[in-house]
Enzyme design. Sequence first.
Site, short mmCIF file in Angstrom:
data_model
loop_
_atom_site.label_atom_id
_atom_site.label_comp_id
_atom_site.label_asym_id
_atom_site.label_seq_id
_atom_site.Cartn_x
_atom_site.Cartn_y
_atom_site.Cartn_z
N ASN A 7 3.15 45.92 22.17
CA ASN A 7 3.12 47.39 22.19
C ASN A 7 4.15 47.98 21.44
OD1 ASN A 7 3.28 50.18 23.02
ND2 ASN A 7 3.75 49.70 25.22
N TRP A 8 4.17 48.40 20.32
CA TRP A 8 5.07 49.00 19.47
C TRP A 8 5.79 50.36 19.82
CZ3 TRP A 8 3.03 47.70 13.83
CH2 TRP A 8 3.35 46.31 13.49
N LYS A 9 5.16 51.06 20.68
CA LYS A 9 5.79 52.11 21.19
C LYS A 9 5.81 53.22 20.13
CE LYS A 9 7.95 49.83 24.87
NZ LYS A 9 8.62 49.94 26.11
N HIS A 93 0.06 53.38 30.75
CA HIS A 93 1.37 52.69 30.64
C HIS A 93 2.52 53.58 31.44
CE1 HIS A 93 5.28 51.30 28.51
NE2 HIS A 93 4.63 50.40 28.38
N GLU A 95 5.60 54.39 30.71
CA GLU A 95 6.03 55.44 30.11
C GLU A 95 5.17 56.77 30.12
OE1 GLU A 95 7.13 53.30 26.58
OE2 GLU A 95 8.49 52.13 27.78
N GLU A 165 2.98 45.49 34.96
CA GLU A 165 4.41 45.76 34.41
C GLU A 165 5.28 46.39 35.34
OE1 GLU A 165 4.01 46.02 29.82
OE2 GLU A 165 3.51 47.89 30.48
N GLY A 171 11.71 47.17 29.35
CA GLY A 171 12.77 47.53 28.47
C GLY A 171 14.24 47.38 29.01
N SER A 211 10.11 42.81 29.78
CA SER A 211 11.24 42.16 29.07
C SER A 211 10.86 40.71 28.78
CB SER A 211 12.54 42.25 30.00
OG SER A 211 12.79 43.47 30.14
C1 PEP Z 1 6.16 47.65 27.45
O1 PEP Z 1 6.25 48.29 26.45
O2 PEP Z 1 5.00 47.53 27.77
C2 PEP Z 1 7.01 46.40 27.87
C3 PEP Z 1 6.75 45.49 28.66
O3 PEP Z 1 8.36 46.63 27.00
P1 PEP Z 1 9.53 45.42 27.01
O4 PEP Z 1 9.07 44.21 26.89
O5 PEP Z 1 10.60 45.89 25.99
O6 PEP Z 1 10.13 45.55 28.34
#
Ligand code: PEP
Length: 251
Positions: A7-9, A93, A95, A165, A171, A211
């Site tokens: 996931n490049w956000k 997600h 976010e 998640e 993050g 993470s």
């Molecule tokens: C995500 O954005 O879904 C995610 C898991 O981010 P990260 O791996 O940076 O924690």
Amino acid sequence: MKIVAGNWKMYKTIDEAQVFFREFAALALPLPQNVEVVIFPNYIALGAFAGTALNGVILGAQDVAADAEGAFTGEVSPAMIRSTGAKYVLIGHSERRHVFGESPDVVHRKLLNAMEGSLVPVLCVGETLAERTSGRATEVVRGQLDGALSGIAHLDRGHLMVAYEPVWAIGTGANAENDQIEEMHSLIRSHLRQLLGDGAGRGIPILYGGSVKPANFRSIVALPSVDGGLVGGASLVPASFTELVKIAAQC
Ligand code: PEP
């Protein structure tokens, strides 16, 4: 078959995305037969890749509108996403839920709209730190599944993925412990079987996200309940994303 999804956000311009794919191809090709590799770029980069062969990498979008089309300034429909060749879309997600205030009803409508538009939703669920420390993690995740999947009594194979998640792990550098992941993935699996029937519930891949990096992925992806990883930060760098794909191939 394990799945490694990035996931490049809100990162990478079109040029930067092209550089990523060039470098990733040099490091990772040929892709292992036993790993499905998925990237979720931003809409702009996704559009730039329309019709491009990416050596087996499958594309997805990070979000989708809740309606099929219409006067919804700024929104992107399932048909538009499909027209790029993308197959998947992230739904709910953390976010989207916590930064943009997406309600359970909007998550549900987006999931239905994605399915009706022939996209495969990757439904993200997970509790906040406050919800975990107050002992409500399982109740929250069950509720998110109920809300998103309400009214869907039947699903064909390959029409849904779920990503667990925990919000406190996204993050932050702090991934969930293996026993926390196993416990939650087992709960998600049994709840999916209850909601969607035994056959469909058994076949839905469940990814872990939060993470994930090369240093912790080997033990996570080897867990029996984990079908792969949804990766943010470590998916932005060709070398670390390649490493994750190689680790998944060894499981
Ligand atoms: C995500 O954005 O879904 C995610 C898991 O981010 P990260 O791996 O940076 O924690």
